[in-house]
Every structure is written in structure tokens, then in C-alpha cells.
Design a protein around this motif. Structure first.
Motif, short mmCIF file in Angstrom:
data_model
loop_
_atom_site.label_atom_id
_atom_site.label_comp_id
_atom_site.label_asym_id
_atom_site.label_seq_id
_atom_site.Cartn_x
_atom_site.Cartn_y
_atom_site.Cartn_z
N UNK A 296 0.83 -1.20 0.00
CA UNK A 296 0.00 0.00 0.00
C UNK A 296 0.86 1.25 0.00
N UNK A 297 0.27 2.34 -0.46
CA UNK A 297 0.95 3.61 -0.56
C UNK A 297 0.12 4.67 0.15
N UNK A 298 0.79 5.47 0.99
CA UNK A 298 0.12 6.57 1.67
C UNK A 298 0.33 7.87 0.89
N UNK A 299 -0.74 8.63 0.76
CA UNK A 299 -0.69 9.92 0.07
C UNK A 299 -1.05 11.02 1.05
N UNK A 300 -0.29 12.12 1.02
CA UNK A 300 -0.56 13.26 1.89
C UNK A 300 -0.88 14.48 1.04
N UNK A 301 -1.56 15.44 1.66
CA UNK A 301 -1.98 16.65 0.96
C UNK A 301 -0.87 17.70 1.03
N UNK A 302 -0.56 18.32 -0.13
CA UNK A 302 0.53 19.30 -0.20
C UNK A 302 0.08 20.56 -0.93
N UNK A 303 0.79 21.67 -0.62
CA UNK A 303 0.66 22.90 -1.39
C UNK A 303 2.06 23.39 -1.72
N UNK A 304 2.20 24.18 -2.77
CA UNK A 304 3.48 24.75 -3.16
C UNK A 304 3.77 26.03 -2.39
N UNK A 305 5.01 26.48 -2.43
CA UNK A 305 5.40 27.66 -1.65
C UNK A 305 4.75 28.94 -2.16
N UNK A 306 4.23 28.93 -3.38
CA UNK A 306 3.53 30.11 -3.90
C UNK A 306 2.05 30.14 -3.47
N UNK A 307 1.58 29.07 -2.86
CA UNK A 307 0.17 28.97 -2.49
C UNK A 307 -0.09 29.76 -1.20
N UNK A 308 -1.25 30.40 -1.06
CA UNK A 308 -1.56 31.16 0.15
C UNK A 308 -1.49 30.35 1.44
N UNK A 309 -1.74 29.04 1.37
CA UNK A 309 -1.72 28.22 2.59
C UNK A 309 -0.30 27.86 3.04
N UNK A 310 0.70 28.13 2.19
CA UNK A 310 2.06 27.70 2.51
C UNK A 310 2.56 28.32 3.82
N UNK A 311 2.22 29.57 4.07
CA UNK A 311 2.70 30.25 5.27
C UNK A 311 1.62 30.39 6.35
N UNK B 36 -5.44 17.33 11.04
CA UNK B 36 -5.83 16.16 11.83
C UNK B 36 -5.41 14.83 11.20
N UNK B 37 -4.24 14.83 10.56
CA UNK B 37 -3.71 13.59 10.01
C UNK B 37 -4.36 13.14 8.72
N UNK B 38 -4.92 14.08 7.94
CA UNK B 38 -5.56 13.73 6.67
C UNK B 38 -4.57 13.03 5.75
N UNK B 39 -4.93 11.85 5.25
CA UNK B 39 -4.12 11.12 4.29
C UNK B 39 -5.02 10.17 3.51
N UNK B 40 -4.50 9.68 2.40
CA UNK B 40 -5.21 8.69 1.59
C UNK B 40 -4.35 7.44 1.49
N UNK B 41 -4.98 6.35 1.11
CA UNK B 41 -4.25 5.09 0.95
C UNK B 41 -4.68 4.42 -0.35
N UNK B 42 -3.71 3.99 -1.14
CA UNK B 42 -3.99 3.23 -2.35
C UNK B 42 -3.16 1.95 -2.33
N UNK B 43 -3.55 0.99 -3.13
CA UNK B 43 -2.85 -0.29 -3.15
C UNK B 43 -2.25 -0.60 -4.51
N UNK B 44 -1.07 -1.18 -4.51
CA UNK B 44 -0.43 -1.67 -5.73
C UNK B 44 -0.77 -3.14 -5.92
N UNK B 45 -1.05 -3.51 -7.17
CA UNK B 45 -1.44 -4.89 -7.47
C UNK B 45 -0.65 -5.42 -8.67
#
Length: 326
Positions: free
Chosen positions: A198-213, A293-302
Motif C-alpha cells: 500500500x501507498x500513503x498519500x498526503x496533501x501538499x501545497x506549493x510555496x507560492x500557495x496562500x496556505x504555505x505560510x 488532523x492527520x488527513x491522508x489517503x491510501x492506495x494499493x499496488x497490485x
């Protein structure tokens, strides 16, 4: 008196101005290696619907592909396809040649399979399709399986191709690939899927995004609902994501990890990335993970395969090694 033999009759010449011309010697039934190579090119072009679409699959330029097709047409004495402003299309003769080509390669594969069974060894080509960026997960069961398989069976020509998860499934379904590694495959008749990791995915923003700071404590579901998001596969899920998803605005799509990262780095979108892929970009100050609050996704490799008589032994052998390595 010795009688002289009668002279052989001469072939009558075609009348001038009739447009008739003598047909080239063409195909005489003897299949050479160059014929097989050009037939493989023709089959790939037909499967992809044109020269441009087949460039990536073949690793050749359009001009090189065109030369191969023209040489094959000259060899067979047939017009296989039309190409130009009106687009690509197989001729009636081209469709017949494609059918014959599929049958030829199927017969060759069956011959190879029987030789393998008779000799107790494996030879031939094992074509494995994998998704882009799978190497970011390091030494997985797949890496160990490839090591074992290629060590035990050095006569096998290992052909690994990297593409999108959708193309992996397509290649397995149409017989282009002996097997494939993909993410959460759709159910299809006669297709076997074996879970790998399985693979864990996390949410990201770039440094130019308003949420970065923005301080982490100020980022709420309501704030996320105001941002432009990159679409997420329906197979990737988590309880928190299932609650949050209906309230979000999806404004972009990206088929693989690299293209998703480009959109995030632009500063205009939020998106999910595998942690191993994002780690160096986070350390370089280009990305920020949004925890929420630990938001992440999970996908599986087959491991995906569609067993058939032509590749059955090779496929079964690799599958057994892969399952042992998991």
C-alpha cells in the motif's frame, strides 16, 4: 542435320499509356527477422491509431515509423494504411494483415511456450508494465522478485516499461504486456489481481500557495473548501477524506505523480502526493504538507495479469516468485 530448339516465347510488353506496371516481387512466404520487426511496428501503430500516438510506445520518431511502414508495404506489395490530413486508417488489406500478424505472433509465443515446457527452462521476452515513479518506494517485493527471476532465468529478455496506471491496465488487457503493476485495478473478466503493498498519500501545497505560510491551526475544512484541488482517484480513500470530499472544489486533473507535482508547485492547486516522492521537495522548501488532523489517503499496488497459453508459464513463474517476496 541437327535440329535447333525452338526459342522461348517472349513476354508481351504492356501497351504504353495503359498505366499498367509489373508488380514487384513482394512477399514470397519466407519470414525474416526484419519482417517481424516491421510487423511489430505495424501492429503497435494500428493499436494506437496512428504514427504520432505510437511514438512513445515504440520509442521511435514518426519519420522512423513511417519508413518502417513503407518498407513493410513494399515488402508485402500491399497498401496497409492511409495517413495524411484526413487522419490514420487501416485499409481493407491492412485489416487482413493485422489479423494475420496477431495470429503469427500468437503462434510464435505458443511455440516458445512449448519449448519452455519441454526443456524445463524459461526463454523469451517477459514484458512487464509498471506505473510511473514506482521506484520512489525503494526496495519493494517487486524489486526482490525481479532480482530472483532474472537470476534464475538469465535467458529471459526482461522488458520493463513505465507508463500511467491506465495504460498499464490497457497493455495487460490487450496482450501488449505479459503482466503489469497498477493501482487499484478495475475488475475485468479473466484478469487476475494480486495485492502487493500500500501507498500513503498526503496533501501538499506549493510555496507560492496562500496556505504555505498559514499557521496549521488556522487551516480548517472550510478553508480547504475554498481552494482549487486536483482530482483524486476514486480508489484512494480514508474516513476523513470521505467526509471532506463532497465539500471540495476540483479544478484540475493529472494522470501521474510528476504532472500532479507540477500543478502543486505552480502554487494554484492543492493535491495529494506519495510521501517518498514529496520528501525532497519539502526539504528543499518547495512543498508543504497540510496535516489537518492527520488527513491522508491510501492506495494499493497490485500485480495484474491475464493468463493465456502463450505466456502462461512465464507469468505463473514470476507471480510465484513475487508472492514469495511479499
Amino acid at each position: 542435320m541437327t535440329r535447333q530448339p525452338a526459342p522461348l516465347p517472349r513476354r508481351a510488353a504492356a501497351p504504353r499509356g495503359t498505366g499498367m506496371r509489373r508488380k514487384a516481387d513482394g512477399f514470397n512466404g519466407q519470414v525474416a527477422e526484419v519482417d517481424l520487426r516491421q510487423l511489430r511496428v505495424f501492429r503497435t501503430v494500428a493499436e494506437h491509431g496512428g504514427f504520432a500516438a505510437a511514438e512513445v510506445a515504440l520509442g521511435k520518431s514518426k519519420s522512423s515509423i513511417s519508413i518502417d511502414i513503407a518498407a513493410l508495404e513494399n515488402r508485402l506489395g500491399l497498401r496497409l494504411c492511409t495517413r495524411g490530413r484526413s487522419g490514420f486508417a487501416l485499409t481493407a488489406q491492412g485489416r487482413l494483415v493485422l489479423e494475420a500478424t496477431e495470429a503469427l505472433f500468437s503462434d510464435i509465443a505458443q511455440f516458445q511456450q512449448r519449448i519452455n515446457e519441454a526443456s524445463g527452462t524459461l526463454t523469451g521476452r517477459f514484458c512487464l508494465y509498471v506505473p510511473d515513479n514506482i521506484q520512489i518506494h525503494g526496495e519493494t517485493a517487486l524489486v526482490r522478485a525481479i532480482e530472483t527471476f532474472t537470476t534464475r532465468y538469465p535467458a529471459v529478455f526482461m522488458d520493463i516499461r513505465s507508463t500511467s496506471a491506465r495504460e498499464v491496465e490497457f497493455a495487460v488487457l490487450n496482450g501488449q504486456a505479459c503482466a503489469g503493476i497498477t493501482l487499484n485495478p478495475r475488475h475485468a473478466p479473466d484478469v487476475q489481481a494480486t495485492a502487493l503493498f500500500h501507498e500513503e498519500l498526503h496533501l501538499f501545497c506549493g510555496r507560492r500557495h496562500p496556505l504555505f505560510s498559514m499557521p496549521e491551526s488556522e487551516i480548517t475544512p472550510a478553508i480547504l473548501a475554498e481552494q482549487r484541488m486536483i482530482t483524486v482517484s476514486g480508489a484512494a480513500t480514508s474516513p476523513m477524506w470521505d467526509r471532506l470530499r463532497p465539500h471540495l472544489t476540483f479544478a484540475a486533473a493529472a494522470e501521474n505523480v510528476d504532472s500532479r507535482a507540477l500543478l502543486i508547485l505552480s502554487g494554484n492547486y492543492l493535491g495529494f502526493l506519495p510521501e517518498p516522492f514529496a520528501r525532497p521537495l519539502v526539504h528543499g522548501g518547495l512543498l508543504r504538507r497540510i496535516v489537518l488532523d492527520g488527513l491522508q489517503l491510501e492506495t494499493g499496488f497490485y500485480f495484474l495479469a491475464r493468463p493465456n497459453p502463450e505466456t502462461g508459464l512465464m507469468h505463473d513463474t514470476f507471480r510465484a516468485i513475487l508472492e514469495a517476496a511479499c
